[in-house]
Design a protein around this motif. Structure first.
Motif, short mmCIF file in Angstrom:
data_model
loop_
_atom_site.label_atom_id
_atom_site.label_comp_id
_atom_site.label_asym_id
_atom_site.label_seq_id
_atom_site.Cartn_x
_atom_site.Cartn_y
_atom_site.Cartn_z
N LYS A 28 0.82 -1.10 0.17
CA LYS A 28 -0.56 -0.01 0.17
C LYS A 28 1.13 1.24 -0.23
O LYS A 28 2.04 1.01 0.98
CB LYS A 28 -0.66 -0.07 1.54
CG LYS A 28 -1.90 -1.06 0.99
CD LYS A 28 -3.46 -0.77 1.22
CE LYS A 28 -3.98 -2.12 1.02
NZ LYS A 28 -5.53 -1.91 0.53
N ARG B 192 -6.51 -11.16 9.13
CA ARG B 192 -7.65 -11.60 7.51
C ARG B 192 -8.22 -12.69 7.75
O ARG B 192 -9.46 -12.78 8.29
CB ARG B 192 -6.44 -11.02 6.18
CG ARG B 192 -7.77 -11.47 5.35
CD ARG B 192 -7.95 -10.69 4.26
NE ARG B 192 -9.21 -11.31 3.46
CZ ARG B 192 -10.05 -9.63 2.21
NH1 ARG B 192 -9.51 -8.93 2.22
NH2 ARG B 192 -10.70 -10.99 1.88
N THR C 77 -11.86 0.90 11.38
CA THR C 77 -12.13 0.28 9.47
C THR C 77 -13.09 -0.15 9.35
O THR C 77 -13.37 0.74 8.15
CB THR C 77 -10.48 -0.80 9.39
OG1 THR C 77 -9.70 -0.02 10.10
CG2 THR C 77 -10.79 -1.23 8.24
N LEU C 78 -13.69 -1.40 9.97
CA LEU C 78 -14.91 -1.97 9.38
C LEU C 78 -16.42 -0.60 9.30
O LEU C 78 -17.30 -0.76 8.26
CB LEU C 78 -15.11 -3.51 10.03
CG LEU C 78 -14.27 -4.54 9.90
CD1 LEU C 78 -14.94 -5.38 10.85
CD2 LEU C 78 -14.30 -5.14 8.29
N ALA D 170 -14.93 1.34 6.49
CA ALA D 170 -15.10 0.95 5.40
C ALA D 170 -16.68 0.01 4.69
O ALA D 170 -17.06 0.11 3.39
CB ALA D 170 -13.92 -0.18 4.59
N THR E 185 -21.34 1.39 0.69
CA THR E 185 -22.48 0.18 0.71
C THR E 185 -22.80 1.94 0.00
O THR E 185 -24.25 1.34 -0.44
CB THR E 185 -22.45 -0.05 1.76
OG1 THR E 185 -21.68 -0.85 1.86
CG2 THR E 185 -23.44 -1.32 1.03
N MET F 64 -23.02 3.13 -3.15
CA MET F 64 -23.41 2.35 -4.30
C MET F 64 -25.36 2.27 -4.15
O MET F 64 -25.45 3.08 -5.19
CB MET F 64 -22.73 0.75 -3.95
CG MET F 64 -24.07 -0.19 -4.75
SD MET F 64 -23.40 -1.51 -4.25
CE MET F 64 -24.29 -1.29 -2.55
N ALA G 81 -15.05 3.83 -4.86
CA ALA G 81 -14.01 3.00 -4.49
C ALA G 81 -12.93 4.16 -5.82
O ALA G 81 -13.38 3.53 -7.04
CB ALA G 81 -12.71 2.28 -4.30
N PRO H 38 -14.89 -2.98 -9.34
CA PRO H 38 -14.89 -2.11 -8.26
C PRO H 38 -14.13 -2.67 -7.10
O PRO H 38 -14.11 -0.86 -5.85
CB PRO H 38 -16.80 -2.13 -8.27
CG PRO H 38 -16.91 -3.56 -8.61
CD PRO H 38 -15.96 -3.76 -9.90
N ARG I 31 -8.62 -8.15 -1.81
CA ARG I 31 -9.53 -8.17 -2.73
C ARG I 31 -10.48 -7.60 -0.88
O ARG I 31 -10.56 -8.12 -0.07
CB ARG I 31 -10.49 -9.16 -2.66
CG ARG I 31 -11.43 -8.89 -3.74
CD ARG I 31 -12.04 -10.45 -3.94
NE ARG I 31 -13.37 -10.28 -5.24
CZ ARG I 31 -13.34 -9.78 -6.59
NH1 ARG I 31 -12.16 -10.12 -7.08
NH2 ARG I 31 -14.31 -9.67 -7.07
N ILE J 177 -12.97 -7.08 2.17
CA ILE J 177 -13.52 -8.67 2.39
C ILE J 177 -15.31 -8.25 2.61
O ILE J 177 -15.61 -9.37 2.66
CB ILE J 177 -12.76 -8.72 4.35
CG1 ILE J 177 -13.08 -9.73 4.44
CG2 ILE J 177 -13.98 -7.70 4.97
CD1 ILE J 177 -12.82 -9.65 6.13
N GLY J 178 -15.59 -7.19 2.90
CA GLY J 178 -17.18 -7.12 2.39
C GLY J 178 -17.87 -7.20 1.41
O GLY J 178 -18.86 -6.95 1.41
N ALA K 13 -21.65 -6.30 0.62
CA ALA K 13 -21.74 -5.24 0.38
C ALA K 13 -22.99 -5.63 -0.61
O ALA K 13 -24.44 -4.83 -0.78
CB ALA K 13 -20.86 -4.29 0.01
#
Ligand code: HEM
Length: 438
Positions: free
Chosen positions: A72, A100, A247-248, A251, A256, A259, A313, A377, A384, A386-387, A391
């Protein structure tokens, strides 16, 4: 190869492309890069060399094939670390792998049926607050709804019964990042200017809530079916749990909600498609998520197409940990690489009429993902999202139920103007009028 060999806009010898960057909407500026420069381009902003990859094979190489040669971007870590610490989005190496692994069970497909029932309840509650004729600021409504959902399904807490103001905290946080993403002007947080102060204050308010939440669940683990108690049982420290919860929360709701807001806007502006989707929603047994979620319908294609045209994103940033070859160019270790969903998903070379909202472009098999590098996306490879599954389930339930109850009309400009922040944000509120269903 040296910097001069890479294509890209003319640069000023001292300030590179910084002024061009400041004076434009970066997303619309970058959108023209494939036509002008082809597969790869370079800009220099605030002393940072940024290479934009626009060839799907290179994108796939970075995310999947050679992913172990990239990490990153350090700049993005510096900017976000006081907020999300060492949470899953930023961590690397063994720590990331082990975290993870501990988080994956919360996103297992079997969990989704339970989550779906809770999503239905929260959506019904939101729908009860709306009535035909209302004009809503949909992006805000959706952020509140998705925040309630994520807090409930992952942490077994219903924020509606708490004295918290999470939406306003996250709104302050997003505002801070919007400024940086649009100017690339990062003024270290300890410098006492009002923007920094309000960001720091937002983090402090968030920390108070998250600390209280963790402590409460640590003290009464039997009262909760929560990811927090799972992590406590796995021996996680309070500060590690804090980073993951923040974070969760972030994110897991912001993208979501976007979207959903973008999708309803697109349907509001495309009445023929909207009416077809309404008729699909009517035939879908949303109350029976286990069944309806397995069916691939126009609802799935609509979400997929919305994520192409308005990806929440808009870019993924990586830095090679060694010198690498990409597109025939030698890219030095540490160069900031930008893999942009916004640019790729709108590339005329890759998509037929890319600016048109055409859900049926995915008709062949709407649940089979197209090649990575063309459509990403949720990123791809080991990092990748995780959610993703959660979502998409939220998207299908919330959108389906909204359309079963109302016919949306969008008052927002079309195309929507969106600006970069942590995610894409609508420049102006997305105003949606709810008409009664006939
Ligand atoms: C439409 C909704 C969403 C979109 C578009 C989206 C997009 C993404 C993307 C592009 C990444 C990769 C970032 C990178 O590698 O730099 C990512 C990672 C991540 N997302 Fe999502 N996301 C969404 C929903 C969610 C949800 C619902 C959750 C959690 C509840 C979530 C949690 C995460 C986490 C923890 C990561 C880091 C994963 C890792 O590095 O192992 N996201 N997301």
């Amino acid at each position: 190869m040296s910097r001069a060999d890479l294509p890209g806009p003319d640069t000023h010898p001292l300030i590179g492309n910084t002024l061009q960057f400041h004076h434009r909407n970066t997303l619309t500026w970058f959108e023209n890069f494939p036509n002008t420069y082809g597969d790869i381009a370079q800009i220099t902003v605030a002393g940072n060399q940024i290479v934009l990859l626009m060839n799907p094979d290179d994108i796939q190489t970075v995310l999947i094939g050679d992913n172990d040669k990239y990490q990153k971007s350090g700049f993005h870590k510096v900017m976000t670390s006081s907020l999300i610490g060492n949470g899953l989005v930023l961590s690397e190496g063994d720590r990331w792998r082990s975290n993870r692994r501990d988080l994956e069970p919360a996103f297992h497909p079997e969990k989704m049926a339970t989550y779906a029932n809770r999503i239905v309840t929260h959506t019904d509650d939101k729908l009860d607050q709306w009535k035909a004729g209302d004009i809503l600021t949909l992006d805000e409504e959706m952020k509140e709804l998705t925040l309630n959902i994520i807090t409930d399904v992952l942490f077994d807490v219903d924020p509606r019964s708490e004295d918290w103001d999470l939406p306003s905290i996250f709104s302050d946080i997003i505002e801070y990042f919007s400024y940086i993403a649009q100017t690339y002007l990062y003024i270290p947080e300890w410098i006492p200017i009002s923007r920094n102060w309000s960001y720091r204050h937002a983090i402090e308010r968030l920390d108070d809530i998250v600390d209280e939440l963790i402590t409460r669940q640590k003290n009464q683990p039997d009262n909760y079916d929560s990811l927090i108690t799972d992590l406590v049982n796995n021996g996680w420290e309070q500060s590690e749990i804090r980073d993951e919860v923040v974070t969760l929360l972030l994110a897991g709701h912001e993208t979501t909600a976007l979207m959903l807001a973008y999708t309803v806007h697109l349907l509001g502006k495309n009445p023929v498609i909207r009416d077809q989707v309404i008729s699909t929603a009517d035939k879908t047994d949303i109350e029976n998520p286990a069944k309806s979620l397995r069916q691939s319908t126009l609802l799935d294609r609509v979400l997929k197409e919305s994520l192409r045209l308005y990806p929440p994103a808009y870019a993924i940033f990586r830095q090679p940990t060694e010198d690498v070859m990409l597109n025939g160019y030698e890219i030095s270790e540490g160069t900031i690489l930008c893999l942009s969903q916004w640019v790729t998903h709108r590339d005329h070379r890759l998509y037929d009429s890319p600016y048109e909202f055409r859900p049926n472009r995915w008709k062949a098999d709407s649940l089979t993902p197209p090649p990575t590098g063309l459509y990403f996306p949720f990123a791809a490879g080991p990092r990748r999202c995780i959610g993703e599954r959660l979502a998409l389930i939220e998207g299908k339930i919330v959108l389906g139920k909204l359309l079963q109850n109302f016919t949306p009309e969008s008052f927002a400009e079309d195309p929507l103007e969106v600006i970069p922040s942590l995610s894409t944000q609508p420049k102006d509120p997305i105003k949606i009028k709810l008409h009664p269903r006939n």
